[in-house]
Scaffold this active site. Structure first.
Site, mmCIF file in Angstrom:
data_model
loop_
_atom_site.group_PDB
_atom_site.id
_atom_site.type_symbol
_atom_site.label_atom_id
_atom_site.label_comp_id
_atom_site.label_asym_id
_atom_site.label_seq_id
_atom_site.Cartn_x
_atom_site.Cartn_y
_atom_site.Cartn_z
ATOM 1 N N SER A 60 0.819 -1.210 0.000
ATOM 2 C CA SER A 60 0.000 0.000 0.000
ATOM 3 C C SER A 60 0.854 1.262 0.000
ATOM 4 O O SER A 60 2.000 1.262 0.465
ATOM 5 C CB SER A 60 -0.904 0.012 1.231
ATOM 6 O OG SER A 60 -1.786 -1.077 1.209
ATOM 7 N N GLN A 61 0.241 2.333 -0.491
ATOM 8 C CA GLN A 61 0.869 3.660 -0.502
ATOM 9 C C GLN A 61 1.050 4.140 0.952
ATOM 10 O O GLN A 61 0.120 4.025 1.754
ATOM 11 C CB GLN A 61 -0.084 4.578 -1.253
ATOM 12 C CG GLN A 61 0.365 5.986 -1.424
ATOM 13 C CD GLN A 61 -0.772 6.858 -1.967
ATOM 14 O OE1 GLN A 61 -1.832 6.353 -2.326
ATOM 15 N NE2 GLN A 61 -0.538 8.150 -1.986
#
Ligand code: SAH
Length: 209
Positions: A60-61
């Site tokens: 994930s970012q």
């Protein structure tokens, strides 16, 4: 590429985007994200972007990890959390020192095995792992003070609501691929309160093992 300067630049970016929790920002600064991605991508590990981790999955970012962690911890401190979608374990590693215990579920066994070893190598021991279907949650250790889901179902899985303790928070992206709403659901005893935290893009929460 893994220097303090590079990491501080990422932290500053998250502050600029509205992340306020010192505890969360410290975790983003301290967790070595380059150890969660392939060596070929390590030079990009401190960019604020999602990256592929193999087996069709992504890490994930950082902004989204920070946002979800901050939202989850706004409701309580130091308690027991269920995580669905362990993946490479980056979200797990960011959250682990901020709570007492994490129970985490991942459907891809190979990914789970590697992640368990990776987090052990990082001296993270308050995590219990289960290869399985996140739609089912993990009823054995519930109800949970917090539940964090890092893959998107089209609708809220009923079992997760059942495993959320009174006062507990569920942070979950909901919707079809490409157009999901990050959602915070609070168990208010007699009803569930739902708040939108903005648009996100996650891989789907697949049905079955
Ligand atoms: N939390 C990770 C990102 C995970 S990507 C990070 O910090 O980077 C989403 C993960 O959810 C993938 O590993 C995928 O295999 C897993 N997943 C998808 N459907 C699932 C299900 N039904 N049960 C458990 N895990 C699931």
């Amino acid at each position: 590429m893994t220097s303090a300067r590079t990491r501080n630049r990422l932290v500053q970016r998250l502050i600029d985007q509205g992340i306020r929790s010192e505890a969360v920002l410290n975790q983003i600064r301290n967790v070595p994200r380059h150890l969660f991605v392939d060596e070929a991508l390590a030079s990009r590990a401190y960019e604020d972007t999602a990256l592929p981790i193999g087996l069709g999955q992504t890490i994930s970012q950082p902004y989204i990890v920070a946002r979800m962690t901050e939202a989850l911890l706004g409701g309580f401190q130091g308690e027991v959390v269920l995580e669905i979608g362990t993946g490479c374990g980056y979200q797990t590693a960011v959250l682990a020192p901020l709570v007492k215990k994490i129970y985490t579920v991942e459907r891809i066994h190979e990914l789970m095995r590697k992640t368990r070893q990776r987090l052990r190598d990082l001296d993270i021991y308050n995590v219990q792992y289960r290869p399985g279907d996140g739609w089912e949650g993990w009823s054995k250790y519930g109800p949970y003070d917090g539940i964090i889901v890092t893959a998107a179902p089209p609708t809220i899985p009923e079992k997760l609501l059942q495993q959320l303790a009174p006062g507990g928070r569920l942070i979950i992206p909901i919707g079809e691929q490409g157009r999901q709403e990050l959602t915070m659901i609070t168990n208010k005893n007699d009803h569930f309160q739902q708040t939108s935290l903005g648009a996100v893009s996650f891989v789907p929460l697949v049905h079955g093992k």
